[in-house]
Motif scaffolding. Structure first.
Motif, mmCIF file in Angstrom:
data_model
loop_
_atom_site.group_PDB
_atom_site.id
_atom_site.type_symbol
_atom_site.label_atom_id
_atom_site.label_comp_id
_atom_site.label_asym_id
_atom_site.label_seq_id
_atom_site.Cartn_x
_atom_site.Cartn_y
_atom_site.Cartn_z
ATOM 1 N N ALA A 176 -1.158 5.962 -10.869
ATOM 2 C CA ALA A 176 -0.638 4.776 -11.573
ATOM 3 C C ALA A 176 -0.485 3.585 -10.621
ATOM 4 O O ALA A 176 0.039 3.721 -9.520
ATOM 5 C CB ALA A 176 0.716 5.111 -12.200
ATOM 6 N N ASP A 177 -0.936 2.421 -11.067
ATOM 7 C CA ASP A 177 -0.773 1.165 -10.312
ATOM 8 C C ASP A 177 -1.227 1.259 -8.862
ATOM 9 O O ASP A 177 -0.629 0.646 -7.982
ATOM 10 C CB ASP A 177 0.712 0.728 -10.325
ATOM 11 N N TRP A 178 -2.252 2.006 -8.627
ATOM 12 C CA TRP A 178 -2.715 2.196 -7.242
ATOM 13 C C TRP A 178 -3.263 0.922 -6.635
ATOM 14 O O TRP A 178 -3.141 0.690 -5.439
ATOM 15 C CB TRP A 178 -3.821 3.262 -7.213
ATOM 16 N N LEU A 179 -3.864 0.057 -7.474
ATOM 17 C CA LEU A 179 -4.643 -1.056 -6.929
ATOM 18 C C LEU A 179 -3.814 -2.305 -6.631
ATOM 19 O O LEU A 179 -4.028 -2.970 -5.626
ATOM 20 C CB LEU A 179 -5.757 -1.392 -7.930
ATOM 21 N N GLN A 180 -2.844 -2.617 -7.516
ATOM 22 C CA GLN A 180 -2.115 -3.880 -7.377
ATOM 23 C C GLN A 180 -1.430 -4.043 -6.017
ATOM 24 O O GLN A 180 -1.526 -5.122 -5.418
ATOM 25 C CB GLN A 180 -1.078 -4.046 -8.499
ATOM 26 N N PRO A 181 -0.730 -3.007 -5.504
ATOM 27 C CA PRO A 181 -0.061 -3.209 -4.217
ATOM 28 C C PRO A 181 -1.043 -3.553 -3.099
ATOM 29 O O PRO A 181 -0.750 -4.388 -2.232
ATOM 30 C CB PRO A 181 0.598 -1.855 -3.922
ATOM 31 N N MET A 182 -2.217 -2.944 -3.132
ATOM 32 C CA MET A 182 -3.178 -3.169 -2.049
ATOM 33 C C MET A 182 -3.780 -4.566 -2.148
ATOM 34 O O MET A 182 -3.886 -5.286 -1.142
ATOM 35 C CB MET A 182 -4.259 -2.088 -2.080
ATOM 36 N N ILE A 183 -4.145 -4.980 -3.362
ATOM 37 C CA ILE A 183 -4.732 -6.319 -3.501
ATOM 38 C C ILE A 183 -3.692 -7.393 -3.190
ATOM 39 O O ILE A 183 -3.995 -8.406 -2.563
ATOM 40 C CB ILE A 183 -5.344 -6.494 -4.909
ATOM 41 N N GLN A 184 -2.443 -7.156 -3.583
ATOM 42 C CA GLN A 184 -1.364 -8.100 -3.286
ATOM 43 C C GLN A 184 -1.240 -8.333 -1.768
ATOM 44 O O GLN A 184 -1.181 -9.469 -1.304
ATOM 45 C CB GLN A 184 -0.044 -7.552 -3.838
ATOM 46 N N ARG A 185 -1.192 -7.248 -1.008
ATOM 47 C CA ARG A 185 -1.029 -7.371 0.452
ATOM 48 C C ARG A 185 -2.205 -8.110 1.092
ATOM 49 O O ARG A 185 -2.022 -8.877 2.040
ATOM 50 C CB ARG A 185 -0.911 -5.988 1.120
#
Ligand code: MN
Length: 428
Positions: A176-185
């Motif tokens: 779940a929500d794996w991508l958003q934290p990485m793209i945000q950083r």
């Protein structure tokens, strides 16, 4: 009016309601039926995991959300840039490859997925890849000969149309929500190279197991990657479990990187073959040339860890690893490469090709010396006389052996990860 300010909590994101519609004209049943284990065949033979279990699982199973509970309430920018997902493979099982792709489509906001680029590294059956390109957003590129992971990824990156690259292994399930934290950083600082916590998918029964959230990437002088505990001072300073973890190296299979930063830093060393060592070369280069590496605890991706490589290396497994790591050591490790040669005496005489281009790159980028990396990024890596080192590594191996003996064939890294997770749960 307060209600207007509170986002509605939904247990399932709206785009996940009808996973069947994500596949367009693609005929999943026919694809999976096209290649099946014959009765009596060893289910481990071709892929070094239990193919029978993988086939039986189906392509859209639910998995446990393994994140810390505080991750679920984090907010991300609504205008995050999209990414090109790059998956390279060589003779991957159809069921694991499809599950990787479907988990991406089911558990990512659609607007963040620009495309999924599959690089078929000269698998025996071209249809494994071709048929998947009927899925919307999926593209398939096939190499005309075996190139290996490194050159395949560079090919994928060169054809990617998004400004952010996401490299993914071919036997994963994203959570779940794996991508958003990485793209945000990466959006906040394009010099960051970020990776998720890599959960463990059992190679025997495909159970999805949470990995410890207190690990980072490390290595020994033979350039053998290992998961290790975050140093105690850093652990004490962590008041927020959702915070990024600085890591000296990344495992290399799964990470997100800005495309122009990837190109600026010289992509990969394309003279490295098949697999192995490229993660050290990239990690040293990112740190020493002005970037940073992080593991993001709120991003989780499951990966099938195996005890052997199921495919062959044209020049042999050990030789390829030595050639690749020797190139990394010769280009980046300066006087510290002597510790690599002490730990791996057999590397001394092995051919590794010309490194002139990479040395030019290092000069052009004005990268810091390896001593800076040792002092600022990885001071925990001890170095000393050969006998000191040998007795230390002997002790660590003995300890590790004792811990992992009962878990027979797991790679000790995976084994250690799971033991640490048990400890974690015990104290939680
Ligand atoms: Mn893998």
């Amino acid at each position: 009016w307060l209600i207007l300010l509170c986002p509605v909590q939904v247990s399932q994101p709206p785009w996940a309601e009808q996973p069947g519609q994500l596949l367009g004209a693609f005929d999943e049943k026919a694809y999976l039926a096209g290649k099946q284990l014959k009765p009596g065949d060893d289910p481990y033979r071709d892929h070094a995991f239990n193919l029978q279990e993988s086939d039986r699982l189906g392509s859209e199973r639910a998995i446990r959300d393994t994140r810390h509970y505080r991750c679920a309430s984090l907010n991300y920018d609504t205008d995050l840039p999209s990414t090109s997902i790059i998956i390279t493979f060589h003779n991957e099982a159809r069921s694991t490859l499809l599950r990787t792709i479907k988990s991406v489509l089911m558990r990512s906001p659609p607007s963040l997925i620009q495309e999924i680029i599959l690089i078929d590294d000269f698998s025996s059956d071209p249809e494994d890849c071709q048929l998947l390109s009927q899925i919307p957003k999926v593209r398939c590129l096939r190499n005309a000969r075996r190139e290996g992971l490194i050159r395949s990824r560079v090919r994928g990156a060169n054809t990617a149309s998004a400004s952010i690259l996401t490299f993914l292994d071919s036997h994963c399930e994203v959570n779940a929500d794996w991508l958003q934290p990485m793209i945000q950083r990466v959006k906040e600082d394009h010099t960051r190279v970020v990776s998720p916590i890599i959960d463990v998918i059992s190679l025997d029964n495909f159970a999805y197991l949470a990995a410890s959230a207190d690990l980072r990437g490390g290595f020994d002088w033979s350039l053998h990657f290992k998961w290790e505990q975050i140093p105690i001072e850093q652990k004490m300073a962590r008041s927020d479990p959702t915070q990024a973890i600085r890591t000296p190296v990344i495992a290399g299979g799964i990470f997100v990187m800005d495309k122009s930063w990837f190109n600026h830093l010289g992509q990969y060393d394309t003279h490295m073959d098949i697999w192995g060592g490229e993660n050290f070369e990239l990690s040293f280069r990112v740190w020493m040339c002005g970037g940073s590496l992080e593991i993001l605890p709120c991003s989780r991706v499951g990966h099938v860890f195996r005890k052997r490589h199921p495919y062959d290396f044209p020049e042999g497994n050990a030789l390829t690893y030595i050639k690749n790591t020797r190139r990394a050591a010769e280009v980046w490790m300066d006087e510290f490469k002597q510790y690599y040669y002490s730990a791996r005496p057999s590397a001394q005489g092995k051919a590794f090709g010309s490194i002139a281009d990479r040395l030019t790159l290092r000069r052009k980028l004005n990268c810091k010396p390896f001593r800076w990396y040792m002092e600022n990024v990885y001071p925990e890596l001890r170095y000393g006389t050969q006998s000191e080192l040998q007795s230390l590594s002997f002790m660590l191996n003995r300890l590790n052996h004792a811990l992992c003996q009962s878990l027979v064939y797991w790679k000790y890294t995976v084994c250690l990860q799971i033991i640490l997770e048990f400890v974690d749960n015990f104290y939680a």
